[in-house]
Enzyme design. Structure first.
Site, short mmCIF file in Angstrom:
data_model
loop_
_atom_site.label_atom_id
_atom_site.label_comp_id
_atom_site.label_asym_id
_atom_site.label_seq_id
_atom_site.Cartn_x
_atom_site.Cartn_y
_atom_site.Cartn_z
N ALA A 184 0.86 -1.17 0.00
CA ALA A 184 0.00 0.00 0.00
C ALA A 184 0.90 1.23 0.00
O ALA A 184 2.03 1.18 0.49
CB ALA A 184 -0.87 -0.01 1.24
N GLY A 203 0.69 -5.03 0.91
CA GLY A 203 -0.49 -5.13 0.05
C GLY A 203 -0.18 -5.77 -1.30
O GLY A 203 -1.07 -6.33 -1.94
N GLU A 235 -0.39 -9.36 -0.67
CA GLU A 235 -1.80 -9.66 -0.42
C GLU A 235 -2.61 -9.65 -1.72
O GLU A 235 -3.49 -10.49 -1.92
CB GLU A 235 -2.37 -8.64 0.58
CG GLU A 235 -1.75 -8.81 1.96
CD GLU A 235 -2.06 -7.65 2.89
OE1 GLU A 235 -1.72 -6.51 2.55
OE2 GLU A 235 -2.63 -7.89 3.96
N GLU A 261 4.58 -4.98 7.30
CA GLU A 261 3.80 -3.90 7.93
C GLU A 261 4.18 -3.64 9.38
O GLU A 261 4.08 -2.52 9.87
CB GLU A 261 2.29 -4.23 7.85
CG GLU A 261 1.70 -4.18 6.45
CD GLU A 261 1.77 -5.50 5.70
OE1 GLU A 261 2.55 -6.39 6.10
OE2 GLU A 261 1.02 -5.63 4.72
N1 CAA Z 1 4.62 3.27 -0.58
C1 CAA Z 1 5.02 4.44 -1.10
N2 CAA Z 1 6.19 4.58 -1.76
C2 CAA Z 1 6.97 3.50 -1.88
C3 CAA Z 1 6.61 2.25 -1.34
C4 CAA Z 1 5.37 2.16 -0.67
N3 CAA Z 1 4.91 1.01 -0.16
N4 CAA Z 1 7.61 1.39 -1.59
C5 CAA Z 1 8.55 2.07 -2.28
N5 CAA Z 1 8.17 3.35 -2.44
C6 CAA Z 1 8.89 4.42 -3.11
C7 CAA Z 1 10.07 4.91 -2.28
O1 CAA Z 1 9.62 5.84 -1.30
C8 CAA Z 1 10.94 5.52 -3.33
O2 CAA Z 1 10.41 6.79 -3.67
P1 CAA Z 1 11.40 8.08 -3.80
O3 CAA Z 1 12.26 7.74 -5.01
O4 CAA Z 1 10.45 9.20 -4.06
O5 CAA Z 1 12.18 8.15 -2.55
C9 CAA Z 1 10.72 4.60 -4.53
O6 CAA Z 1 9.49 3.92 -4.31
C10 CAA Z 1 11.82 3.56 -4.68
O7 CAA Z 1 11.94 2.88 -3.45
P2 CAA Z 1 13.32 2.69 -2.67
O8 CAA Z 1 14.26 3.82 -2.95
O9 CAA Z 1 13.02 2.40 -1.24
O10 CAA Z 1 13.87 1.37 -3.43
P3 CAA Z 1 14.86 0.27 -2.89
O11 CAA Z 1 15.18 -0.58 -4.05
O12 CAA Z 1 15.96 0.88 -2.09
O13 CAA Z 1 13.97 -0.60 -1.82
C11 CAA Z 1 11.99 -1.78 -1.08
C12 CAA Z 1 12.90 -1.36 -2.28
C13 CAA Z 1 12.75 -2.76 -0.17
C14 CAA Z 1 10.77 -2.46 -1.66
C15 CAA Z 1 11.60 -0.51 -0.25
O14 CAA Z 1 11.11 0.46 -1.15
C16 CAA Z 1 10.54 -0.77 0.79
O15 CAA Z 1 10.83 -1.30 1.84
N6 CAA Z 1 9.27 -0.33 0.51
C17 CAA Z 1 8.20 -0.43 1.47
C18 CAA Z 1 7.68 -1.83 1.62
C19 CAA Z 1 6.56 -1.88 2.65
O16 CAA Z 1 6.76 -1.57 3.82
N7 CAA Z 1 5.37 -2.31 2.22
C20 CAA Z 1 4.22 -2.43 3.08
C21 CAA Z 1 3.33 -1.22 2.94
S1 CAA Z 1 2.00 -1.20 4.14
C22 CAA Z 1 0.79 -2.18 3.46
O17 CAA Z 1 0.93 -2.74 2.40
C23 CAA Z 1 -0.48 -2.26 4.30
C24 CAA Z 1 -1.43 -3.32 3.85
O18 CAA Z 1 -1.34 -4.48 4.27
C25 CAA Z 1 -2.53 -3.01 2.96
#
Ligand code: CAA
Length: 258
Positions: free
Chosen positions: A65, A109, A112, A132
């Site tokens: 998400a 998400g 999921e 999460e």
């Molecule tokens: N939401 C918003 N933006 C996201 C995102 C997310 N879930 N995941 C990545 N991005 C964005 C980053 O903020 C970044 O944007 P900027 O260039 O503007 O800074 C861009 O995508 C590239 O990401 P990274 O620079 O972090 O890329 P990376 O290769 O270094 O890392 C990753 C990749 C490990 C996937 C890392 O991006 C990450 O950990 N993302 C979040 C994963 C996460 O926590 N997901 C769960 C979300 S909560 C959820 O899903 C709730 C639910 O159950 C419904």
């Protein structure tokens, strides 16, 4: 509705939906989920389409998400807008088969969403996780329930408690994905599987899907009773006669979905 965050293509009887927010690793924001919901409904209403493939990019199926969109929400916001329920569940409701073709990250998400599909084909670079807890929340789109059913309590609990990612091989061993495919061939292979499914009898596929999904919801004896009833119901369709006749006559069946 025209789409900005997904691409929708029709190839023969197969629809290909590509999640398309590459700069955000396909983070699932409201616009994307609204568009995905609309696309799934259009496909459901389109008699020419028999199966759907959902994919992302080689780097990310979806990184979860959209955290930037979620961060400022209050309890009142998420409760009143019915966050998740309002526009995330269409994939799990559609009657037509849906295959997830997952390369790269399928996190939160994203994992999921893949689990809402009927089965997951994984690229060899796929990484699955429910991180999460690291954000101070828990999976909100069925992850604690579906992942536990796919991989069992111990692995689901470990993944959800630590946010550790599984690679494709571990995901296949654990039963989360049906097969691993070299990432460069993933979408073509998924499209080819989908094309074969799309040729089959649609009423039989509808009740098959309902029947397998029942296994997650009811006790075994109830599920078997359900299967028997819907199995019997397929004898009301011309497709049953055609499928069996074609086998006996050593030819390919021509199903008419009747
Ligand atoms: N939401 C918003 N933006 C996201 C995102 C997310 N879930 N995941 C990545 N991005 C964005 C980053 O903020 C970044 O944007 P900027 O260039 O503007 O800074 C861009 O995508 C590239 O990401 P990274 O620079 O972090 O890329 P990376 O290769 O270094 O890392 C990753 C990749 C490990 C996937 C890392 O991006 C990450 O950990 N993302 C979040 C994963 C996460 O926590 N997901 C769960 C979300 S909560 C959820 O899903 C709730 C639910 O159950 C419904």
């Amino acid at each position: 509705m025209s789409y900005e965050t997904i691409l929708l293509e029709e190839r023969g009887a197969v629809a290909l939906i590509t999640l398309n927010r590459p700069k955000a690793l396909n983070a699932l924001n409201k616009q994307l989920m609204d568009e995905l919901t609309d696309a799934i409904r259009r496909i459901e209403a389109n008699d020419a389409i028999g199966c759907t493939v959902i994919t992302g990019s080689e780097k990310a199926f979806a990184a979860g998400a959209d955290i930037k969109e979620m961060q400022s929400k209050t309890y009142a916001d998420v409760m009143m807008e019915d966050f998740i329920t309002a526009n995330w569940e269409e994939v799990s409701r559609t009657r037509k088969p849906v295959i997830a073709a997952v390369a790269g990250y399928a996190l939160g998400g994203g994992c999921e969403l893949a689990m809402m599909c009927d089965f997951i084909l994984a690229g060899d670079n796929a990484r699955f996780g429910q991180p999460e807890i690291q954000l101070g929340v828990i999976p909100g789109s069925g992850g604690s329930q579906r992942l536990t059913r796919f991989v069992g309590k111990s692995k689901a609990m470990e993944m959800c408690m630590t946010g550790r990612m599984m690679d494709a091989e571990e995901a296949e061993r654990a039963g989360l994905v049906s097969r691993i495919i070299p990432t460069e061939d993933l979408v073509e292979e998924a499209m080819s599987v989908a094309a074969k499914i799309a040729e089959l009898s649609r009423p039989a596929l509808f009740v098959l899907k309902e029947s397998v999904n029942r296994a997650y919801e009811v006790p075994m004896a109830e599920g078997i009773r359900f299967e028997r009833r819907v199995f019997h119901s397929l004898f009301a369709f011309d497709d049953q006669t055609e499928g069996m006749e074609a086998f006996i006559e050593k030819r390919t069946p021509q199903f008419k979905n009747k």
